[in-house]
Design a protein around this motif. Structure first.
Motif, mmCIF file in Angstrom:
data_model
loop_
_atom_site.group_PDB
_atom_site.id
_atom_site.type_symbol
_atom_site.label_atom_id
_atom_site.label_comp_id
_atom_site.label_asym_id
_atom_site.label_seq_id
_atom_site.Cartn_x
_atom_site.Cartn_y
_atom_site.Cartn_z
ATOM 1 N N LEU A 64 24.733 -9.437 -10.565
ATOM 2 C CA LEU A 64 25.922 -8.860 -11.016
ATOM 3 C C LEU A 64 26.614 -7.917 -10.120
ATOM 4 C CD1 LEU A 64 25.243 -8.409 -14.770
ATOM 5 C CD2 LEU A 64 26.075 -10.492 -13.520
ATOM 6 N N PHE A 65 25.644 -7.407 -9.443
ATOM 7 C CA PHE A 65 26.288 -6.110 -8.328
ATOM 8 C C PHE A 65 25.087 -6.019 -7.046
ATOM 9 C CE2 PHE A 65 25.467 -4.307 -12.544
ATOM 10 C CZ PHE A 65 24.100 -4.028 -12.330
ATOM 11 N N GLY A 66 25.589 -5.299 -6.010
ATOM 12 C CA GLY A 66 24.539 -4.534 -5.193
ATOM 13 C C GLY A 66 23.930 -6.092 -4.411
ATOM 14 N N VAL A 67 22.980 -5.585 -3.521
ATOM 15 C CA VAL A 67 22.329 -6.536 -2.527
ATOM 16 C C VAL A 67 21.124 -7.160 -2.846
ATOM 17 C CG1 VAL A 67 21.556 -6.919 0.047
ATOM 18 C CG2 VAL A 67 23.344 -5.184 -0.665
ATOM 19 N N ASP A 68 21.047 -8.455 -3.063
ATOM 20 C CA ASP A 68 20.016 -9.060 -3.977
ATOM 21 C C ASP A 68 18.624 -8.818 -3.181
ATOM 22 O OD1 ASP A 68 21.783 -9.822 -5.584
ATOM 23 O OD2 ASP A 68 21.676 -11.863 -4.953
ATOM 24 N N GLY A 69 17.499 -8.172 -3.426
ATOM 25 C CA GLY A 69 16.156 -8.058 -3.047
ATOM 26 C C GLY A 69 16.278 -6.777 -2.106
ATOM 27 N N GLN A 70 17.065 -5.890 -2.217
ATOM 28 C CA GLN A 70 17.234 -4.593 -1.337
ATOM 29 C C GLN A 70 16.382 -3.646 -2.086
ATOM 30 O OE1 GLN A 70 20.714 -1.934 -0.817
ATOM 31 N NE2 GLN A 70 20.554 -2.933 1.295
ATOM 32 N N ASP A 71 15.412 -2.825 -1.246
ATOM 33 C CA ASP A 71 14.744 -1.739 -1.905
ATOM 34 C C ASP A 71 15.533 -0.673 -1.555
ATOM 35 O OD1 ASP A 71 13.063 0.001 -2.535
ATOM 36 O OD2 ASP A 71 11.646 -0.158 -1.015
ATOM 37 N N PRO A 72 16.002 0.129 -2.937
ATOM 38 C CA PRO A 72 16.858 1.138 -2.600
ATOM 39 C C PRO A 72 16.317 2.412 -2.446
ATOM 40 C CG PRO A 72 16.559 0.696 -4.997
ATOM 41 C CD PRO A 72 15.838 -0.272 -4.481
ATOM 42 N N VAL A 80 19.929 9.606 2.561
ATOM 43 C CA VAL A 80 21.490 9.208 2.557
ATOM 44 C C VAL A 80 21.741 8.005 2.208
ATOM 45 C CG1 VAL A 80 23.475 9.704 3.993
ATOM 46 C CG2 VAL A 80 21.847 11.523 4.092
ATOM 47 N N GLY A 81 20.956 6.936 2.950
ATOM 48 C CA GLY A 81 21.327 5.518 2.709
ATOM 49 C C GLY A 81 21.122 5.388 1.206
ATOM 50 N N ALA A 82 19.985 5.819 0.777
ATOM 51 C CA ALA A 82 19.731 5.379 -0.845
ATOM 52 C C ALA A 82 20.901 5.835 -1.636
ATOM 53 C CB ALA A 82 18.464 5.937 -0.935
ATOM 54 N N VAL A 83 21.399 7.117 -1.478
ATOM 55 C CA VAL A 83 22.294 7.601 -2.331
ATOM 56 C C VAL A 83 23.663 7.059 -2.197
ATOM 57 C CG1 VAL A 83 23.875 9.882 -2.758
ATOM 58 C CG2 VAL A 83 21.245 10.211 -2.496
ATOM 59 N N ARG A 84 24.159 6.686 -0.759
ATOM 60 C CA ARG A 84 25.058 5.974 -0.653
ATOM 61 C C ARG A 84 25.354 4.555 -1.130
ATOM 62 N NH1 ARG A 84 24.912 5.767 4.655
ATOM 63 N NH2 ARG A 84 26.054 7.766 5.181
ATOM 64 N N THR A 85 24.250 3.984 -1.044
ATOM 65 C CA THR A 85 23.965 2.757 -2.000
ATOM 66 C C THR A 85 23.960 2.502 -3.429
ATOM 67 O OG1 THR A 85 22.441 1.501 -0.049
ATOM 68 C CG2 THR A 85 22.418 0.773 -2.260
ATOM 69 N N MET A 86 23.495 3.566 -3.926
ATOM 70 C CA MET A 86 23.659 3.895 -5.430
ATOM 71 C C MET A 86 25.069 4.170 -5.829
ATOM 72 S SD MET A 86 22.021 3.731 -8.447
ATOM 73 C CE MET A 86 20.249 3.930 -8.007
ATOM 74 N N LEU A 87 25.733 5.275 -5.247
ATOM 75 C CA LEU A 87 26.860 5.562 -5.502
ATOM 76 C C LEU A 87 27.825 4.440 -5.132
ATOM 77 C CD1 LEU A 87 26.966 9.602 -4.473
ATOM 78 C CD2 LEU A 87 26.646 8.421 -6.612
ATOM 79 N N GLY A 88 27.941 3.821 -3.962
ATOM 80 C CA GLY A 88 28.666 2.776 -3.766
ATOM 81 C C GLY A 88 28.726 1.682 -4.694
ATOM 82 N N THR A 89 27.446 1.262 -5.251
ATOM 83 C CA THR A 89 27.593 0.139 -6.228
ATOM 84 C C THR A 89 27.986 0.499 -7.473
ATOM 85 O OG1 THR A 89 25.458 -0.587 -5.095
ATOM 86 C CG2 THR A 89 25.711 -1.353 -7.219
#
Length: 284
Positions: A64-72, A80-89
């Motif tokens: 439904l959202f996000g990048v399939d299989g990506q470890d966040p 920074v990447g983890a926060v950016r991924t969560m907030l962006g999604t």
């Protein structure tokens, strides 16, 4: 943990109600729809699906959202990447019309797509009916899907919508009154609904569970866990994800016992027959 290739799942693009989404399948037997939490189908969400398949079910995991299989987790993406991924999604989901984020008394439109997916999978997989587990952002979707008589085992793990920014939203869930009335009627005829949360979780507040208990009575199986039962290696500063990031997956741990209760719920309601390592379901 690194990114998960999901290569032990069969993937297909499924078009329902004019919308096409990638859907992953694993196992054989009655279908259980596994609806990912934010920020998407992480390795730990995929592991929930794998363990459901091991019960003798077909785990059905829509994207439904996000990048399939990506470890966040930060140790994979960096903090920074983890926060950016969560907030962006979350931001993308908040601005789409598919998800009801703040409004009370309204079912997210994507729930209708998920109901049709469940009906499709029931026709394909057979069995007495289907199950579903929603988590966090998608927790309430499993309840909205229970308007369909084929839904026999809805599980709401830390349901977090609508966002509890006001007291009225904390004592609510993202399902409209008409759908709730249908679920209530089904509960009066024997349907049970399971919910899980950590006691101190403000994203999935205690008043939401109190509301569900009042609404559904003894048909709501509410499981509340103490915060100190969470996995100490969690990526979150406070416990939230009961079945994934905050699962302390060791025998005797309260979160493991809660996880096992979910698996037992699916097994009982769908009359599942567990697979063995040598069986086709375990391998596929």
């Amino acid at each position: 943990m690194a990114d998960d290739p999901l290569d032990d799942f069969t993937a297909e693009d499924v078009t329902l109600r004019g919308d096409t989404r990638r859907v992953y399948h694993k196992g054989t037997g009655p279908a259980v729809i596994v609806i990912a939490e934010m920020p998407g189908i992480s390795p730990k969400v995929a592991d929930v699906a794998r363990r459901i398949a091991d019960l003798g079910a077909t785990a059905v995991m829509p994207s439904l959202f996000g990048v399939d299989g990506q470890d966040p987790r930060p140790d994979n993406l960096g903090r920074v990447g983890a926060v950016r991924t969560m907030l962006g999604t979350i931001t993308k989901a908040c601005i789409t019309r598919e998800f009801t984020v703040l409004a009370t008394g309204k079912t997210s439109p994507v729930a209708a797509w998920l109901r049709e997916l469940a009906a499709r999978e029931h026709n394909r997989c057979g069995g007495p009916g289907v199950g579903a587990v929603g988590m966090c952002f998608t927790g309430g979707f499993a309840l909205a899907m229970a308007t369909d008589e084929r839904m026999l085992a809805p599980v709401l793990s830390q349901p977090s919508l609508p966002f509890a920014v006001l007291p009225g939203r904390a004592r609510a869930i993202d399902v409209d009154d008409a759908d709730l009335a249908k679920v209530q009627a089904r509960c009066a005829r024997g349907l049970e609904v399971m919910g899980l949360r950590f006691a101190g979780d403000q994203l999935s507040p205690r008043s939401r569970f109190a509301y569900l208990q009042q609404l559904l009575g003894d048909s709501f199986i509410g499981i509340e866990l103490p915060d100190d039962a969470a996995n100490p290696d969690s990526m979150f500063p406070r416990p939230h994800s009961v079945l994934t990031e905050d699962l302390y997956d060791e025998p005797g741990q309260p979160t493991r016992e809660a996880f096992d209760r979910v698996m037992d719920f699916f097994t009982e309601k769908l009359d599942l027959q567990p697979t063995t390592p040598e069986s086709p379901a375990a391998q596929g």
